[in-house]
Structures are given as structure tokens and as C-alpha cells.
Design a protein around this motif. Structure first.
Motif, mmCIF file in Angstrom:
data_model
loop_
_atom_site.group_PDB
_atom_site.id
_atom_site.type_symbol
_atom_site.label_atom_id
_atom_site.label_comp_id
_atom_site.label_asym_id
_atom_site.label_seq_id
_atom_site.Cartn_x
_atom_site.Cartn_y
_atom_site.Cartn_z
ATOM 1 N N LEU A 153 48.814 27.096 21.169
ATOM 2 C CA LEU A 153 48.481 26.120 20.129
ATOM 3 C C LEU A 153 48.797 26.742 18.786
ATOM 4 O O LEU A 153 48.597 27.941 18.587
ATOM 5 C CB LEU A 153 46.988 25.772 20.143
ATOM 6 N N VAL A 154 49.260 25.916 17.853
ATOM 7 C CA VAL A 154 49.418 26.317 16.465
ATOM 8 C C VAL A 154 48.553 25.357 15.661
ATOM 9 O O VAL A 154 48.754 24.143 15.711
ATOM 10 C CB VAL A 154 50.883 26.259 16.001
ATOM 11 N N ASN A 155 47.585 25.921 14.954
ATOM 12 C CA ASN A 155 46.594 25.123 14.238
ATOM 13 C C ASN A 155 46.684 25.386 12.735
ATOM 14 O O ASN A 155 46.540 26.523 12.297
ATOM 15 C CB ASN A 155 45.191 25.473 14.765
ATOM 16 N N PHE A 156 46.948 24.328 11.964
ATOM 17 C CA PHE A 156 46.923 24.410 10.505
ATOM 18 C C PHE A 156 45.489 24.148 10.054
ATOM 19 O O PHE A 156 44.893 23.147 10.451
ATOM 20 C CB PHE A 156 47.855 23.360 9.896
ATOM 21 N N TRP A 157 44.950 25.030 9.214
ATOM 22 C CA TRP A 157 43.548 24.942 8.803
ATOM 23 C C TRP A 157 43.383 25.495 7.397
ATOM 24 O O TRP A 157 44.272 26.140 6.853
ATOM 25 C CB TRP A 157 42.652 25.722 9.777
ATOM 26 N N ALA A 158 42.196 25.230 6.827
ATOM 27 C CA ALA A 158 41.845 25.776 5.509
ATOM 28 C C ALA A 158 40.326 25.873 5.404
ATOM 29 O O ALA A 158 39.598 25.103 6.036
ATOM 30 C CB ALA A 158 42.380 24.881 4.396
ATOM 31 N N SER A 159 39.863 26.804 4.611
ATOM 32 C CA SER A 159 38.418 26.989 4.450
ATOM 33 C C SER A 159 37.777 25.805 3.737
ATOM 34 O O SER A 159 36.608 25.508 3.955
ATOM 35 C CB SER A 159 38.135 28.278 3.673
ATOM 36 N N TRP A 160 38.512 25.103 2.894
ATOM 37 C CA TRP A 160 37.986 23.978 2.130
ATOM 38 C C TRP A 160 37.990 22.675 2.926
ATOM 39 O O TRP A 160 37.541 21.639 2.449
ATOM 40 C CB TRP A 160 38.791 23.786 0.832
ATOM 41 N N CYS A 161 38.474 22.730 4.144
ATOM 42 C CA CYS A 161 38.644 21.543 4.996
ATOM 43 C C CYS A 161 37.402 21.350 5.874
ATOM 44 O O CYS A 161 37.156 22.128 6.794
ATOM 45 C CB CYS A 161 39.893 21.752 5.852
ATOM 46 N N VAL A 162 36.624 20.300 5.584
ATOM 47 C CA VAL A 162 35.408 20.030 6.363
ATOM 48 C C VAL A 162 35.726 19.726 7.830
ATOM 49 O O VAL A 162 35.070 20.268 8.727
ATOM 50 C CB VAL A 162 34.575 18.906 5.710
ATOM 51 N N PRO A 163 36.731 18.888 8.147
ATOM 52 C CA PRO A 163 37.045 18.662 9.564
ATOM 53 C C PRO A 163 37.469 19.935 10.304
ATOM 54 O O PRO A 163 37.309 20.023 11.521
ATOM 55 C CB PRO A 163 38.181 17.640 9.522
ATOM 56 N N CYS A 164 37.992 20.928 9.574
ATOM 57 C CA CYS A 164 38.350 22.199 10.210
ATOM 58 C C CYS A 164 37.099 22.903 10.734
ATOM 59 O O CYS A 164 37.144 23.565 11.774
ATOM 60 C CB CYS A 164 39.097 23.105 9.228
ATOM 61 N N ARG A 165 36.007 22.769 10.022
ATOM 62 C CA ARG A 165 34.732 23.329 10.490
ATOM 63 C C ARG A 165 34.262 22.603 11.745
ATOM 64 O O ARG A 165 33.740 23.212 12.671
ATOM 65 C CB ARG A 165 33.661 23.222 9.403
ATOM 66 N N VAL A 166 34.453 21.289 11.767
ATOM 67 C CA VAL A 166 34.016 20.472 12.897
ATOM 68 C C VAL A 166 34.768 20.859 14.170
ATOM 69 O O VAL A 166 34.180 20.959 15.244
ATOM 70 C CB VAL A 166 34.206 18.970 12.577
ATOM 71 N N GLU A 167 36.073 21.097 14.057
ATOM 72 C CA GLU A 167 36.874 21.386 15.247
ATOM 73 C C GLU A 167 36.799 22.838 15.694
ATOM 74 O O GLU A 167 37.252 23.175 16.788
ATOM 75 C CB GLU A 167 38.337 21.004 15.001
ATOM 76 N N HIS A 168 36.251 23.708 14.864
ATOM 77 C CA HIS A 168 36.289 25.149 15.140
ATOM 78 C C HIS A 168 35.728 25.537 16.515
ATOM 79 O O HIS A 168 36.341 26.355 17.213
ATOM 80 C CB HIS A 168 35.598 25.917 14.011
ATOM 81 N N PRO A 169 34.593 24.986 16.950
ATOM 82 C CA PRO A 169 34.107 25.347 18.301
ATOM 83 C C PRO A 169 35.108 24.997 19.410
ATOM 84 O O PRO A 169 35.220 25.720 20.397
ATOM 85 C CB PRO A 169 32.821 24.531 18.448
#
Length: 172
Positions: free
Chosen positions: A63-79
Motif C-alpha cells: 500500500l502507498v498511503n498519502f497522509w498529513a498530520s493536519w488531516c483529521v481523516p488521516c487520524r481516523v484511518e490510522h488504526p
């Protein structure tokens, strides 16, 4: 000549109706599906292994995942990314972020990434057709893009989209 307006109306109506019956009307299209993943234009996140072009074609499904610390949905998907990282390599591309904020994000939530590339200029995001973060791609071992998913990964997304794409990538 009198039938031309009727024919044009029928063709236009057919075009609009076909849009109603797509497999997933919420899915964002990607020209990369079936193509080799674009080259990376990334830098290192201090203290983390750097993602390279060679990693994209190393023979392993990933998997290649684009993410950022300021991205709220990125926190949601992290688990979900952490769970997927137990099954296959997950590579991260930190998008338009500061190194300190990215490192704090990973320290707080955990680091599921085998390697990370920093896309501070957004060049890689543009090359990959990024709409925003988070976005995740399933790549076959030869670097072929099998799936692009825009939005946060949930358990349902893993079951309905990610897992079948991983299975297809492994079958190649």
C-alpha cells in the motif's frame, strides 16, 4: 434532419443514465489503474527510512498511503493502516506537512510505515493524481497500480475494496 434533435437528446440521455449505474458512484476515477506507479519526488523524514522508487517494484504487494498530520481523516484511518501493516508493507507519503508535525503525529498514533517519503512540494501528489489526503493505492509487486482509494480507510473499505485489490495484486 428532423430526427437529429431526437437522436442528440437520446444520446445525451444515455450518457447521463450510464453515470447512474456505475459500480461505485462515489469513487473518484484514476488514470493510473493498470499503469506503473509514477516516479517519486520525495525527501527524507528525519529518523525514518526513506521511500524510494525501487520499493515500488520490489516484488511485494504494498500500500502507498498519502497522509498529513493536519488531516483529521488521516487520524481516523490510522488504526486500519496499522492493522494492514501486519499483513503487507505500507509506505507513507507525508503530504505538504512540516517534519516536526509529521514526527509528532507518528509518535502519538504509531508508525505503520515501512518507509516514508516527504512530498513538501506536492510534486509526487500531482504525478499520482492526488485529490487530497488521505488517499491510498494498492500496488502489485511490479509497481502496477491496482486500486486508488480516496478518503479514510474504514473496516468496510478494507473488506469491500482494499482486500480484494490486494488479492488481485497477489494473483498477478
Amino acid at each position: 434532419m428532423a430526427l437529429l434533435p431526437v437522436a442528440l437528446f437520446a444520446a445525451l440521455g444515455g450518457f447521463f443514465l450510464s453515470g447512474l449505474f456505475r459500480e461505485d458512484p462515489d469513487a473518484l476515477p484514476s488514470a493510473l489503474i493498470g499503469a506503473t506507479a509514477p516516479a517519486l519526488t520525495v525527501t527524507e523524514l528525519p529518523g525514518k527510512p526513506v521511500m524510494t522508487d525501487a520499493a515500488l517494484t520490489d516484488g511485494e504487494v504494498k500500500l502507498v498511503n498519502f497522509w498529513a498530520s493536519w488531516c483529521v481523516p488521516c487520524r481516523v484511518e490510522h488504526p486500519q493502516l496499522e492493522a494492514l501493516a501486519e499483513e503487507l508493507p505500507v509506505y507513507g507519503i507525508n503530504y505538504k506537512d512540516t517534519p516536526q508535525a509529521a514526527l509528532e503525529f507518528l509518535e502519538e498514533l504509531g508508525d505503520p510505515y515501512a518507509a516514508i517519503g516527504v512530498d513538501g512540494s506536492a510534486r509526487t501528489g500531482i504525478d499520482w493524481g492526488l485529490y487530497g489526503v488521505p488517499e491510498t493505492f494498492v500496488l502489485a509487486g511490479d509497481g502496477t497500480v491496482m486500486l486508488r482509494f480516496a478518503g479514510p480507510i474504514t473496516e468496510k473499505v478494507v473488506t469491500d475494496s482494499i482486500a480484494p485489490a490486494i488479492k488481485a495484486a497477489r494473483a498477478r
